[in-house]
Design a protein around this motif. Structure first.
Motif, PDB file in Angstrom:
ATOM      1  N   ILE A 179      48.145 -16.660   9.273  1.00  0.00           N
ATOM      2  CA  ILE A 179      48.193 -15.236   8.952  1.00  0.00           C
ATOM      3  C   ILE A 179      47.110 -14.483   9.721  1.00  0.00           C
ATOM      4  CG2 ILE A 179      47.854 -13.554   7.102  1.00  0.00           C
ATOM      5  CD1 ILE A 179      49.038 -15.783   5.213  1.00  0.00           C
ATOM      6  N   GLY A 180      45.915 -15.089   9.818  1.00  0.00           N
ATOM      7  CA  GLY A 180      44.842 -14.462  10.584  1.00  0.00           C
ATOM      8  C   GLY A 180      45.216 -14.286  12.040  1.00  0.00           C
ATOM      9  N   ALA A 181      45.834 -15.316  12.632  1.00  0.00           N
ATOM     10  CA  ALA A 181      46.264 -15.232  14.028  1.00  0.00           C
ATOM     11  C   ALA A 181      47.321 -14.143  14.210  1.00  0.00           C
ATOM     12  CB  ALA A 181      46.801 -16.583  14.494  1.00  0.00           C
ATOM     13  N   VAL A 182      48.218 -14.011  13.234  1.00  0.00           N
ATOM     14  CA  VAL A 182      49.260 -12.980  13.316  1.00  0.00           C
ATOM     15  C   VAL A 182      48.653 -11.583  13.217  1.00  0.00           C
ATOM     16  CG1 VAL A 182      51.260 -12.007  12.116  1.00  0.00           C
ATOM     17  CG2 VAL A 182      51.106 -14.473  12.471  1.00  0.00           C
ATOM     18  N   LEU A 183      47.646 -11.415  12.348  1.00  0.00           N
ATOM     19  CA  LEU A 183      46.980 -10.116  12.222  1.00  0.00           C
ATOM     20  C   LEU A 183      46.299  -9.729  13.540  1.00  0.00           C
ATOM     21  CD1 LEU A 183      45.336 -10.353   8.670  1.00  0.00           C
ATOM     22  CD2 LEU A 183      47.316  -8.985   9.336  1.00  0.00           C
ATOM     23  N   ILE A 184      45.635 -10.700  14.167  1.00  0.00           N
ATOM     24  CA  ILE A 184      44.977 -10.425  15.453  1.00  0.00           C
ATOM     25  C   ILE A 184      46.016 -10.049  16.501  1.00  0.00           C
ATOM     26  CG2 ILE A 184      43.635 -11.455  17.330  1.00  0.00           C
ATOM     27  CD1 ILE A 184      42.292 -13.230  15.198  1.00  0.00           C
ATOM     28  N   ALA A 185      47.121 -10.809  16.560  1.00  0.00           N
ATOM     29  CA  ALA A 185      48.175 -10.503  17.529  1.00  0.00           C
ATOM     30  C   ALA A 185      48.753  -9.113  17.283  1.00  0.00           C
ATOM     31  CB  ALA A 185      49.276 -11.558  17.442  1.00  0.00           C
ATOM     32  N   ASP A 186      48.955  -8.768  16.005  1.00  0.00           N
ATOM     33  CA  ASP A 186      49.497  -7.455  15.656  1.00  0.00           C
ATOM     34  C   ASP A 186      48.541  -6.356  16.104  1.00  0.00           C
ATOM     35  OD1 ASP A 186      51.179  -5.555  14.676  1.00  0.00           O
ATOM     36  OD2 ASP A 186      50.898  -6.039  12.564  1.00  0.00           O
ATOM     37  N   GLY A 187      47.236  -6.597  15.949  1.00  0.00           N
ATOM     38  CA  GLY A 187      46.252  -5.612  16.383  1.00  0.00           C
ATOM     39  C   GLY A 187      46.285  -5.379  17.879  1.00  0.00           C
ATOM     40  N   PHE A 188      46.682  -6.412  18.655  1.00  0.00           N
ATOM     41  CA  PHE A 188      46.791  -6.285  20.111  1.00  0.00           C
ATOM     42  C   PHE A 188      48.188  -5.864  20.550  1.00  0.00           C
ATOM     43  CE2 PHE A 188      42.895  -8.824  20.090  1.00  0.00           C
ATOM     44  CZ  PHE A 188      42.177  -8.208  21.099  1.00  0.00           C
ATOM     45  N   GLY A 189      49.036  -5.509  19.573  1.00  0.00           N
ATOM     46  CA  GLY A 189      50.358  -5.002  19.916  1.00  0.00           C
ATOM     47  C   GLY A 189      51.416  -6.060  20.090  1.00  0.00           C
ATOM     48  N   VAL A 190      51.103  -7.323  19.803  1.00  0.00           N
ATOM     49  CA  VAL A 190      52.089  -8.402  19.882  1.00  0.00           C
ATOM     50  C   VAL A 190      52.637  -8.609  18.475  1.00  0.00           C
ATOM     51  CG1 VAL A 190      52.509 -10.801  20.516  1.00  0.00           C
ATOM     52  CG2 VAL A 190      50.806  -9.458  21.763  1.00  0.00           C
ATOM     53  N   HIS A 191      53.802  -8.081  18.210  1.00  0.00           N
ATOM     54  CA  HIS A 191      54.349  -8.069  16.856  1.00  0.00           C
ATOM     55  C   HIS A 191      55.221  -9.295  16.614  1.00  0.00           C
ATOM     56  CE1 HIS A 191      52.783  -4.019  16.524  1.00  0.00           C
ATOM     57  NE2 HIS A 191      53.448  -3.675  17.623  1.00  0.00           N
ATOM     58  N   VAL A 192      54.772 -10.149  15.711  1.00  0.00           N
ATOM     59  CA  VAL A 192      55.532 -11.343  15.328  1.00  0.00           C
ATOM     60  C   VAL A 192      56.347 -10.992  14.089  1.00  0.00           C
ATOM     61  CG1 VAL A 192      55.392 -13.762  14.643  1.00  0.00           C
ATOM     62  CG2 VAL A 192      53.670 -12.799  16.196  1.00  0.00           C
ATOM     63  N   PRO A 193      57.672 -11.123  14.125  1.00  0.00           N
ATOM     64  CA  PRO A 193      58.491 -10.803  12.946  1.00  0.00           C
ATOM     65  C   PRO A 193      58.022 -11.588  11.728  1.00  0.00           C
ATOM     66  CG  PRO A 193      59.896 -11.147  14.867  1.00  0.00           C
ATOM     67  CD  PRO A 193      58.504 -11.554  15.269  1.00  0.00           C
ATOM     68  N   LYS A 194      57.745 -10.866  10.637  1.00  0.00           N
ATOM     69  CA  LYS A 194      57.202 -11.512   9.441  1.00  0.00           C
ATOM     70  C   LYS A 194      58.199 -12.486   8.822  1.00  0.00           C
ATOM     71  CE  LYS A 194      53.601  -8.301   8.015  1.00  0.00           C
ATOM     72  NZ  LYS A 194      53.517  -7.501   9.230  1.00  0.00           N
TER      73      LYS A 194
END
Length: 266
Positions: A215-230
């Protein structure tokens, strides 16, 4: 302000409410896992109090954010641009964003904190102090105030994500408020059973920490604009949890079988 009687008579509003409640409950799983793991590190007398306080703070934070939706939506406006051109993707667009909003920065900071916390706990569980029980040692290293402070930090991150999701799904404030309150009540009811289950099954602790790391890795990716489908994330979590439950059932049956075969007096 939306007309509540009009919303009560609108089937579309009820459908939106049901959908949003399910979404908010699912999004609350991340928050609940973190609170459960952290509260289990406290003395037994303080665990339930920490869970209730942590979930109560999550509710307050979500309602405060709902009361300032205009300000919250403004967090998505870019505050600075690194001016770096990312590698082009399949359609020629950059693979990551170089413009960052306050929301992006909060998600990145929260993700880094979650990765750091999960990594620290995994290391502690894999390499405990000599001649000490791994979980008892972990429980003695955290004070009540420190636990609440860490829960508060992640409550803020998860609340922003939760409310922005709600804003994207409906424009009616009463529907958002009811969905958020319902989801937090579900979290409150599920907190003790989940925490007790994690505490009684030590292998689940490592699985839950793995979830937090992801989840932490996904939050970081989301912050950089890389959106992983939840949907992918929660499907993977559900599959892993299902496999672990099967392992727990198999171990318990094997233990009962071994106990039944042990002769009396041995």
């Amino acid at each position: 302000m939306d007309s509540i009687p009009a919303l009560l008579a609108d089937p579309a509003a009820w459908a939106a409410l049901a959908t949003l409640i399910v979404m908010e409950v699912v999004l609350g799983i991340d928050n609940l896992i973190f609170i459960s793991i952290l509260s289990n590190k406290l003395p037994e007398a303080e665990r339930q109090k920490a869970r209730r306080l942590g979930i109560g703070l999550a509710l307050v934070m979500r309602l405060v954010l709902l009361s300032g939706i205009a300000w919250l939506v403004g967090l998505t406006a870019p505050v600075f641009d690194l001016g770096i051109t990312g590698a082009p993707g399949a359609h020629g667009e950059p693979t990551f964003e170089t413009q960052f909003s306050w929301r992006d920065l909060i998600l990145i900071a929260g993700g880094l904190f979650l990765v750091w916390k999960a990594t620290k706990e995994i290391h502690h569980n894999v390499d405990p102090h000599p001649n000490a029980d791994v979980f008892d040692t972990a429980k003695s290293t955290l004070s009540f105030g420190a636990a609440i402070a860490q829960i508060l930090v992640l409550d803020l991150v998860f609340s922003i994500d939760s409310i922005l999701t709600a804003v994207g799904m409906t424009e009616h404030l009463p529907i958002m408020v009811v969905a958020v309150i319902t989801a937090v009540v579900v979290m409150l009811l599920a907190s003790n059973p989940l925490a007790n289950f994690i505490n009684k099954n030590p292998t689940v602790v490592m699985l839950a920490l793995g979830f937090l790391l992801m989840i932490g890795a996904v939050l970081i990716a989301d912050g950089f604009g890389v959106h992983v489908p939840k949907g992918y994330i929660y499907t993977a979590m559900a599959f892993s949890a299902g496999v672990e439950i099967l392992n727990i059932v198999a171990r318990r049956r094997k233990a009962r079988g071994a106990a039944a075969e042990t002769p009396a007096g041995h």
